[in-house]
Design a protein around this motif. Structure first.
Motif, short mmCIF file in Angstrom:
data_model
loop_
_atom_site.label_atom_id
_atom_site.label_comp_id
_atom_site.label_asym_id
_atom_site.label_seq_id
_atom_site.Cartn_x
_atom_site.Cartn_y
_atom_site.Cartn_z
N GLY A 12 0.80 -1.22 0.00
CA GLY A 12 0.00 0.00 0.00
C GLY A 12 0.83 1.27 0.00
N VAL A 13 1.95 1.27 0.70
CA VAL A 13 2.82 2.45 0.74
C VAL A 13 3.42 2.69 -0.64
N PHE A 14 3.86 1.63 -1.30
CA PHE A 14 4.41 1.76 -2.65
C PHE A 14 3.35 2.23 -3.65
N ILE A 15 2.14 1.73 -3.50
CA ILE A 15 1.05 2.16 -4.38
C ILE A 15 0.81 3.66 -4.22
N LEU A 16 0.79 4.13 -2.98
CA LEU A 16 0.64 5.57 -2.76
C LEU A 16 1.76 6.34 -3.46
N TYR A 17 2.98 5.86 -3.36
CA TYR A 17 4.11 6.52 -4.02
C TYR A 17 3.86 6.61 -5.53
N PHE A 18 3.47 5.51 -6.15
CA PHE A 18 3.26 5.50 -7.60
C PHE A 18 2.05 6.35 -8.02
N ARG A 19 1.16 6.63 -7.08
CA ARG A 19 0.03 7.52 -7.36
C ARG A 19 0.38 8.99 -7.11
N GLY A 20 1.62 9.24 -6.74
CA GLY A 20 2.07 10.62 -6.55
C GLY A 20 1.85 11.18 -5.16
N ASP A 21 1.60 10.33 -4.19
CA ASP A 21 1.38 10.79 -2.82
C ASP A 21 2.68 11.34 -2.23
N ARG A 22 2.67 12.61 -1.87
CA ARG A 22 3.85 13.29 -1.35
C ARG A 22 4.35 12.66 -0.05
N ARG A 23 3.42 12.24 0.83
CA ARG A 23 3.82 11.64 2.11
C ARG A 23 4.61 10.35 1.88
N ALA A 24 4.15 9.53 0.95
CA ALA A 24 4.85 8.28 0.65
C ALA A 24 6.22 8.57 0.04
N ALA A 25 6.28 9.53 -0.87
CA ALA A 25 7.56 9.89 -1.49
C ALA A 25 8.53 10.41 -0.45
N ASP A 26 8.06 11.29 0.44
CA ASP A 26 8.92 11.83 1.49
C ASP A 26 9.41 10.73 2.42
N PHE A 27 8.50 9.85 2.82
CA PHE A 27 8.88 8.76 3.70
C PHE A 27 9.96 7.88 3.06
N LEU A 28 9.74 7.46 1.83
CA LEU A 28 10.69 6.56 1.18
C LEU A 28 12.03 7.23 0.90
N ARG A 29 12.03 8.53 0.66
CA ARG A 29 13.28 9.24 0.37
C ARG A 29 14.02 9.67 1.63
N GLN A 30 13.28 9.99 2.70
CA GLN A 30 13.90 10.65 3.84
C GLN A 30 14.09 9.78 5.08
N THR A 31 13.53 8.60 5.10
CA THR A 31 13.68 7.77 6.30
C THR A 31 15.13 7.35 6.48
N ASN A 32 15.53 7.23 7.73
CA ASN A 32 16.87 6.72 8.04
C ASN A 32 16.87 5.21 8.15
N ALA A 33 15.70 4.61 8.07
CA ALA A 33 15.58 3.16 8.19
C ALA A 33 16.03 2.47 6.90
N VAL A 34 16.41 1.22 7.05
CA VAL A 34 16.67 0.38 5.89
C VAL A 34 15.32 -0.17 5.45
N ILE A 35 15.01 0.02 4.17
CA ILE A 35 13.71 -0.40 3.63
C ILE A 35 13.84 -1.76 2.97
N TYR A 36 13.00 -2.68 3.43
CA TYR A 36 12.87 -4.00 2.83
C TYR A 36 11.44 -4.12 2.29
N TYR A 37 11.25 -5.02 1.36
CA TYR A 37 9.90 -5.35 0.92
C TYR A 37 9.85 -6.84 0.64
N PRO A 38 8.70 -7.46 0.90
CA PRO A 38 8.57 -8.89 0.66
C PRO A 38 8.37 -9.18 -0.83
N ARG A 39 8.80 -10.33 -1.27
CA ARG A 39 8.65 -10.74 -2.67
C ARG A 39 7.20 -10.60 -3.13
N VAL A 40 6.25 -10.87 -2.25
CA VAL A 40 4.83 -10.78 -2.63
C VAL A 40 4.45 -9.35 -3.03
#
Length: 133
Positions: A12-40
């Motif tokens: 759902g977070v990735f879908i928001l990003y691809f729909r142009g959601d600024r919050r999702a884009a900011d989160f994915l670009r600015q987080t200090n966390a290591v981002i993983y995603y499941p194969r599914v």
């Protein structure tokens, strides 16, 4: 000593990003966390109908992050969660995500917390609420 954050980001977070959601884009670009995603999640994002251009965009985007493939540990966790939480039998992708987070020690970041919050084995972060959004 600070512990690094490791997030397993739900589809759902990735879908928001691809729909142009600024919050999702900011989160994915600015987080200090290591981002993983499941194969599914990869499978869900590439599900038809999708153009070849969109497919290439998704694949290029996902290369920025770390994929977690199912392994015997995750498979065991998946089976255990289905037994303990029968409602997950109607939400198999969420069960895979929860098992992945549990067995790999990752926090789930999701736009759909109601499927994950009952699972005591994992930590759930609601998006965007838990990230100031």
């Amino acid at each position: 000593m600070t512990t690094a954050l490791n997030y397993l980001v739900d589809t759902g977070v990735f879908i928001l990003y691809f729909r142009g959601d600024r919050r999702a884009a900011d989160f994915l670009r600015q987080t200090n966390a290591v981002i993983y995603y499941p194969r599914v999640t990869r499978k869900e994002l590439l599900r038809p109908p999708i153009s070849s251009r969109e497919r290439e965009e998704v694949l290029a985007f996902l290369r920025r992050y770390r994929v977690v493939n199912p392994d015997p540990q995750i498979t065991e966790g998946f089976s255990s969660l289905l037994e303990k939480y029968p409602y997950l039998r109607d939400h198999l992708a969420d069960a895979v995500i929860a098992a992945t987070a549990w067995k790999k020690g990752l926090q789930v970041v999701t736009t759909n917390p109601r499927h994950f919050e009952p699972i005591v084995e994992i930590r759930v972060r609601r998006f965007p609420e838990d990230f100031g959004g």
